[in-house]
Design an enzyme around this catalytic site. Structure first.
Site, PDB file in Angstrom:
ATOM      1  N   SER A 243      26.018  51.455  41.638  1.00  0.00           N
ATOM      2  CA  SER A 243      25.963  52.216  42.891  1.00  0.00           C
ATOM      3  C   SER A 243      24.618  52.029  43.562  1.00  0.00           C
ATOM      4  CB  SER A 243      26.175  53.706  42.616  1.00  0.00           C
ATOM      5  OG  SER A 243      24.993  54.295  42.096  1.00  0.00           O
ATOM      6  N   ASP A 244      24.596  52.186  44.890  1.00  0.00           N
ATOM      7  CA  ASP A 244      23.309  52.370  45.535  1.00  0.00           C
ATOM      8  C   ASP A 244      22.776  53.720  45.071  1.00  0.00           C
ATOM      9  OD1 ASP A 244      21.075  52.011  47.081  1.00  0.00           O
ATOM     10  OD2 ASP A 244      22.176  51.448  48.887  1.00  0.00           O
ATOM     11  N   TRP A 245      21.477  53.893  45.157  1.00  0.00           N
ATOM     12  CA  TRP A 245      20.828  55.062  44.562  1.00  0.00           C
ATOM     13  C   TRP A 245      21.199  56.327  45.347  1.00  0.00           C
ATOM     14  CZ3 TRP A 245      20.347  50.911  42.178  1.00  0.00           C
ATOM     15  CH2 TRP A 245      19.541  50.725  41.060  1.00  0.00           C
TER      16      TRP A 245
END
Length: 748
Positions: A243-245
């Site tokens: 995932s993106d953060w």
């Protein structure tokens, strides 16, 4: 024989993975699928399964941070090579350099002990105001694909996983955590997915990063259509999805789709969506543990490929950073990334022997850009600015005098309120560097982000008054210097107050009243060389008055060296624009349809008509078109021959001749234009290209092949790409506007 050995090796690997999965407890599995530090997953020491250590970003391996705080670790062993931005790399149109830059990024990431480097960024440049465009390559999927594949291969030769991002259609920073993008299926498949497909199928990217935004109502990091049906089933991907953060929102939805590793920006790691909340759902029987097993398998498979585990773990590449070879590759790329937009009267190159006094005007002449822009920020070993590059090149025999010319308000960097916190909607900094969830805001924190953006725009307006007040004296100083010099170089453009993750530009204009200064400067010195450093197109209302315009994206640690070598002719510029430079923002399709920059919902109403496709269809002439770029020599095209093979593929040959005296490189571009198409299609689309190096007076025969997929469009009824039989015009040119050769191919 080799293929059979590979198959046997894969079978052994999968057996070992299954053996590990059976030995893992539920708690250990959960440890592996979410962050246990800001840039690392959890390890299972009992089974010798290490943590997966990640790092930003596309322009070099980022500085070390504390495990649970967004503040630097605070030592000086983490300085690295500052690489050209992806926008700079794309302007080289050089696939060999793309491999080299990927290799440098990979070897330095491995040298710093990283397992995954969060790069490259390959989203389509849909609107020139997008704050993150400098991290991306192009508005055209063909060019992005051609550069992405060798880049990823270069990274992964060093036993480091590329994490290609952001999947998919991350086209704006405003409301980036919550904005829902309505995209029709054909546009998604033809524009926004091809480079990602090539990244996983052709380059074999070991990991891929989910985007923040929603597509058609679902968050990308929880999107079953994107992650399960397209990525896993249609493309056959068996790598890791990260995932993106802060991009994961719903535990059940994230558990039930192919999101393997959740990363975020909070230090309460056990409360991540795929941590304790997921354990509760499993214990209640609402989510089967088998879904977690699939995620663990994908992560273990990536670990095997990286030699983090398995029989080859003792032979993993060790990497190196700050090696001389990396700096040399960075310089070569910087030299080929600078785009000569205009050069009337052969103003460039300058002759150093005829100059005794050089006036250099503009803040970007002396500005360093490495430590900015968001997650692309780099703690550079060094960075040579244009002013330093000019002085280093000219030595002591030429007097180089500098004037900033315009005022840029100073914004000191502080880690008491780090951008990583403020740019993500639902974070609040309550102590120095310590992030906590803000219970006072909604789960997405939109109101907090809106307030922050309003404050940012208000500060820009406040700064304008300060800028105007101080610019009068700075203008006078610069103009006086210009009058008394043998040559004048203006170096302006943008900086990472504008080219920045987490916010979009307010307009497409040059900030700090630069246009006013340039207009006055050209009145005083019509031969002034106008140059820029920046990450996105800007309006140039004075461009008809300028004789020479040179554009540089953020070109890395050797920017100044390359800049001087281009200005004085040691390097013949060969770069071409990988995006359209509109005359004014109002000419852009997103300005006309208003579908950019809304907080909660945008519709990609233009469909396929993004970038040059839109300018072609509407017959709008941009300031500088896609594919444009000049040289200090000239090239002639001739003798186009087309041959259709198997009724589907088209082989084309033609000749390119350097008709000047100076050696140079020409980027030849091949576009396909359907004649009487059965469905609506763009007037023409880039399908292949080649960079041809030629000595003065020499010619070369170029051979290229257009495959059947180069003539195809996505049929939504059949859910597949098809190439209709019929006539297609093949256009060979120096840019999308400068077409030199034409021919017709008939597909059966």
């Amino acid at each position: 024989m080799m293929k059979q050995e590979e198959k046997n090796s894969e079978k052994r690997r999968e057996k070992e993975i299954e053996k590990l999965v059976r030995q893992l407890t539920l708690d250990e599995k959960l440890t592996m699928i979410h962050g246990a530090a800001l840039f690392a997953s959890g390890a299972v020491e009992r089974l010798e399964i290490p943590a997966i250590v990640t790092s930003d970003g596309p322009m070099g391996t980022r500085a070390e941070f504390m495990d649970d705080r967004w503040i630097p670790a605070g030592y000086n062993a983490d300085m690295v090579s500052y690489l050209p931005s992806n926008s700079a790399l794309a302007s080289t149109w050089n696939t060999a350099l793309a491999h080299d830059m990927g290799y440098v990024l990979g070897i330095e990431a491995r040298g710093r002990g990283k397992d995954v480097i969060l790069a490259p960024g390959i989203n389509i440049k849909r609107d020139p105001r997008c704050g993150r465009n400098f991290e991306y390559m192009s508005e055209d999927p063909c060019l992005i694909k051609a550069l992405t594949v060798p880049f990823i291969k270069g990274v992964q030769e060093n036993d480091v996983a590329a994490c290609v991002k952001h999947f998919a259609a991350n086209v704006q920073e405003t409301g980036r955590l919550v904005v829902n993008e309505t995209i029709d299926e054909r546009t998604l498949y033809e524009l926004y997915l091809p480079a990602f497909k090539a990244a996983v199928q052709e380059a074999g990217s070991y990991s891929i990063m989910g985007a923040y935004n929603k597509i058609n109502g679902s968050y990308c990091c929880e999107h079953k259509t994107l992650l399960d049906h397209i990525l896993r089933e249609e493309w056959g991907y068996d790598g890791a999805v990260i995932s993106d953060w802060g991009g994961v929102h719903n535990t059940k939805e994230a558990a039930e789709c192919s999101m393997d590793l959740e990363m975020s920006v909070f230090p309460d790691f056990d409360n991540y969506v795929l941590a304790n909340p997921l354990k509760e759902l499993i214990q209640k029987g609402e989510v089967p543990e088998s879904m977690i097993d699939d995620k663990v398998r994908n992560l273990l498979r990536m670990m095997y490929r990286l030699k983090m585990i398995g029989p080859k773990k003792d032979s993993r590449e060790k990497g190196v950073y700050n090696a001389p070879a990396s700096r040399e590759a960075t310089l070569r790329t910087a030299e080929q990334s600078m785009v000569l937009l205009k050069n009337d009267n052969r103003t460039l190159p300058l002759n150093a022997k005829k100059i005794k006094k050089l006036a250099v005007i503009g803040v970007n002449a002396a500005k360093l850009h490495a430590d900015g822009g968001g997650s692309a920020e780099i703690k550079a070993l060094y960075e040579i600015c244009p002013l330093a590059g000019l002085k280093m090149y000219l030595g002591g025999n030429v007097k180089v005098e500098y004037a900033p010319g315009y005022h840029v308000p100073v914004k000191p960097k502080t880690f008491e309120m780090n951008w990583q916190a403020t740019s993500l909607d639902d974070l609040k900094n309550t102590t120095v560097g310590q992030l906590q969830r803000d219970a006072m805001e909604g789960a997405d924190g939109t109101e907090g982000h809106k307030k922050g953006e309003e404050e940012r725009l208000a500060q820009i307006e406040k700064d304008k008054a300060e800028i105007h007040e101080k610019n009068q004296a700075l203008f006078e100083q610069a103009l006086a210097l210009a009058k008394d010099a043998d040559a004048v170089i203006f170096v302006g453009g943008l900086n990472h107050d504008y080219d920045c993750e987490g916010s979009d530009r307010p307009d497409m204009k040059l900030p700090y009243e630069q246009d006013l200064l340039i207009e006055e400067l050209l009145k005083v010195r019509k031969d002034a060389i106008i140059t820029f450093v920046g990450g996105s197109p800007v309006e140039m209302p004075w461009r008809d008055q300028a004789q020479a315009i040179l554009w540089s994206y953020y070109a890395g640690m050797e920017t100044g060296t390359a800049f001087a070598r281009v200005i004085f002719g040691d390097v013949n510029p060969s770069a071409k624009l990988a995006e359209t430079f509109p005359e004014k923002y109002e000419d852009c399709v997103t300005a006309k349809n208003g579908q950019f920059g809304a907080w909660d919902q945008i519709t990609l109403e233009e469909g396929l008509y993004c970038g040059y496709r839109y300018f072609d269809r509407q017959r709008i002439k941009p300031a500088f078109c896609f594919g444009h770029g000049l040289s200090y020599t000239r090239f002639e095209y001739s003798d186009l021959k087309l041959k259709v093979e198997n009724g589907r593929d088209v082989k084309l040959t033609f000749s390119v001749k350097n008709i000047g005296r100076r050696a140079g490189a020409e980027i030849v571009q091949v576009y396909v234009a359907p004649i009487a198409p059965k469905v609506d299609r763009p007037d023409k689309e880039l399908k292949t290209f080649a960079k041809v190096n030629l000595s003065g007076g020499r010619s070369k025969k170029v051979s290229l092949t257009l495959k059947s997929e180069d003539f195809a469009y996505f049929d939504t009824d059949l859910h597949q790409f098809i190439a209709d039989a019929g006539d297609y015009e093949i256009l060979v040119g120096a840019s999308c506007e400068d077409i030199r050769l034409r021919g017709i191919a008939t597909l059966s």
